[in-house]
Design a protein around this motif. Structure first.
Motif, PDB file in Angstrom:
ATOM      1  N   ASN A  22       0.809  -1.224   0.000  1.00 35.57           N
ATOM      2  CA  ASN A  22       0.000   0.000   0.000  1.00 35.57           C
ATOM      3  C   ASN A  22       0.844   1.277   0.000  1.00 35.57           C
ATOM      4  OD1 ASN A  22      -2.329  -1.554   0.033  1.00 35.57           O
ATOM      5  ND2 ASN A  22      -2.629  -1.357   2.220  1.00 35.57           N
ATOM      6  N   ILE A  23       1.818   1.359  -0.870  1.00 33.80           N
ATOM      7  CA  ILE A  23       2.692   2.529  -0.937  1.00 33.80           C
ATOM      8  C   ILE A  23       1.857   3.773  -1.224  1.00 33.80           C
ATOM      9  CG2 ILE A  23       4.603   3.610  -2.201  1.00 33.80           C
ATOM     10  CD1 ILE A  23       5.697   0.737  -2.587  1.00 33.80           C
ATOM     11  N   GLY A  24       2.016   4.793  -0.383  1.00 27.90           N
ATOM     12  CA  GLY A  24       1.213   6.005  -0.465  1.00 27.90           C
ATOM     13  C   GLY A  24       0.154   6.036   0.622  1.00 27.90           C
ATOM     14  N   HIS A  25       0.015   4.946   1.339  1.00 25.26           N
ATOM     15  CA  HIS A  25      -0.933   4.815   2.448  1.00 25.26           C
ATOM     16  C   HIS A  25      -0.299   3.883   3.476  1.00 25.26           C
ATOM     17  CE1 HIS A  25      -4.681   4.965   4.534  1.00 25.26           C
ATOM     18  NE2 HIS A  25      -5.101   3.778   4.206  1.00 25.26           N
ATOM     19  N   ALA A  26      -1.066   3.390   4.409  1.00 25.55           N
ATOM     20  CA  ALA A  26      -0.528   2.511   5.454  1.00 25.55           C
ATOM     21  C   ALA A  26      -0.517   1.060   4.992  1.00 25.55           C
ATOM     22  CB  ALA A  26      -1.375   2.639   6.716  1.00 25.55           C
ATOM     23  N   PRO A  27       0.592   0.340   5.222  1.00 24.02           N
ATOM     24  CA  PRO A  27       0.603  -1.100   4.926  1.00 24.02           C
ATOM     25  C   PRO A  27      -0.441  -1.800   5.788  1.00 24.02           C
ATOM     26  CG  PRO A  27       2.781  -0.332   5.632  1.00 24.02           C
ATOM     27  CD  PRO A  27       1.837   0.793   5.814  1.00 24.02           C
ATOM     28  N   SER A  28      -0.896  -2.958   5.329  1.00 23.93           N
ATOM     29  CA  SER A  28      -1.904  -3.689   6.103  1.00 23.93           C
ATOM     30  C   SER A  28      -1.802  -5.185   5.833  1.00 23.93           C
ATOM     31  CB  SER A  28      -3.308  -3.190   5.758  1.00 23.93           C
ATOM     32  OG  SER A  28      -3.602  -3.437   4.402  1.00 23.93           O
ATOM     33  N   PHE A  29      -2.465  -5.955   6.673  1.00 25.14           N
ATOM     34  CA  PHE A  29      -2.567  -7.399   6.509  1.00 25.14           C
ATOM     35  C   PHE A  29      -4.027  -7.755   6.279  1.00 25.14           C
ATOM     36  CE2 PHE A  29       1.416  -7.216   8.833  1.00 25.14           C
ATOM     37  CZ  PHE A  29       2.156  -8.221   8.244  1.00 25.14           C
ATOM     38  N   LEU A  30      -4.237  -8.812   5.526  1.00 24.63           N
ATOM     39  CA  LEU A  30      -5.573  -9.367   5.376  1.00 24.63           C
ATOM     40  C   LEU A  30      -5.458 -10.878   5.327  1.00 24.63           C
ATOM     41  CD1 LEU A  30      -6.300 -10.037   1.978  1.00 24.63           C
ATOM     42  CD2 LEU A  30      -5.768  -7.636   2.050  1.00 24.63           C
ATOM     43  N   TYR A  31      -6.553 -11.554   5.604  1.00 24.49           N
ATOM     44  CA  TYR A  31      -6.522 -13.013   5.543  1.00 24.49           C
ATOM     45  C   TYR A  31      -6.249 -13.454   4.109  1.00 24.49           C
ATOM     46  CZ  TYR A  31      -8.244 -13.303  10.296  1.00 24.49           C
ATOM     47  OH  TYR A  31      -8.369 -13.195  11.650  1.00 24.49           O
ATOM     48  N   SER A  32      -5.402 -14.458   3.975  1.00 24.51           N
ATOM     49  CA  SER A  32      -5.040 -14.954   2.646  1.00 24.51           C
ATOM     50  C   SER A  32      -6.243 -15.467   1.870  1.00 24.51           C
ATOM     51  CB  SER A  32      -3.986 -16.056   2.765  1.00 24.51           C
ATOM     52  OG  SER A  32      -2.797 -15.531   3.276  1.00 24.51           O
TER      53      SER A  32
END
Length: 151
Positions: A88-98
């Motif tokens: 998410n370059i330009g915003h906050a990195p994040s995780f989501l379920y695969s």
């Protein structure tokens, strides 16, 4: 005869490579892995993060769940407990379920979770980053006003 064999071999390679490129297995085996964990996955033999099993680098993101905790499949939906990292370059990195990888819904603002080409995700990270920044500025202003409140 040699030319015919060479032509057949070349045709075979082209057929195989076209099948591989249409697969939902990511071409970049490090997809879905946060930058701070990349060194962990560079070894030839890798442990599942819960310590239950080991797998080879070739098994990383191969669309088959080898680790009960999903360590080996961050970039595919093969493991129910896997986590996918959105840069998410330009915003906050994040995780989501695969399980949300290649499901037809753009969950990452950079579209990295939909790499199989079935869905074209718009890049919305810069817009999302601007909205988040404005929200943060308002929170800071409210905090500062409360801090310097005079009666």
């Amino acid at each position: 005869m040699k030319q015919r064999l060479s032509l057949m071999y070349l045709s075979f390679i082209l057929i195989i490579s076209s099948r591989e490129s249409s697969s939902s297995i990511p071409s970049n085996s490090f997809i879905g892995i946060p930058p701070q964990d990349e060194d962990y996955f560079k070894r030839e033999i890798i442990k599942c993060k819960n310590g239950s099993k080991k797998f080879t680098k070739a098994q990383l993101n191969d669309d088959f769940c080898d680790c009960p905790d999903g360590t080996d499949e961050p970039g595919t939906s093969a493991c129910p407990l896997g986590k996918f990292y959105c840069k998410n370059i330009g915003h906050a990195p994040s995780f989501l379920y695969s399980s949300r990888v290649n499901d037809g819904i753009c969950d990452c603002c950079d579209g990295s979770d939909e790499y199989d080409g079935k869905v074209k995700c718009p890049y919305t990270c810069h817009e999302a980053g601007k909205v988040a920044m404005e929200s943060l500025k308002i929170k800071i202003k409210v905090y500062q006003e409360g801090l310097f409140y005079e009666e």
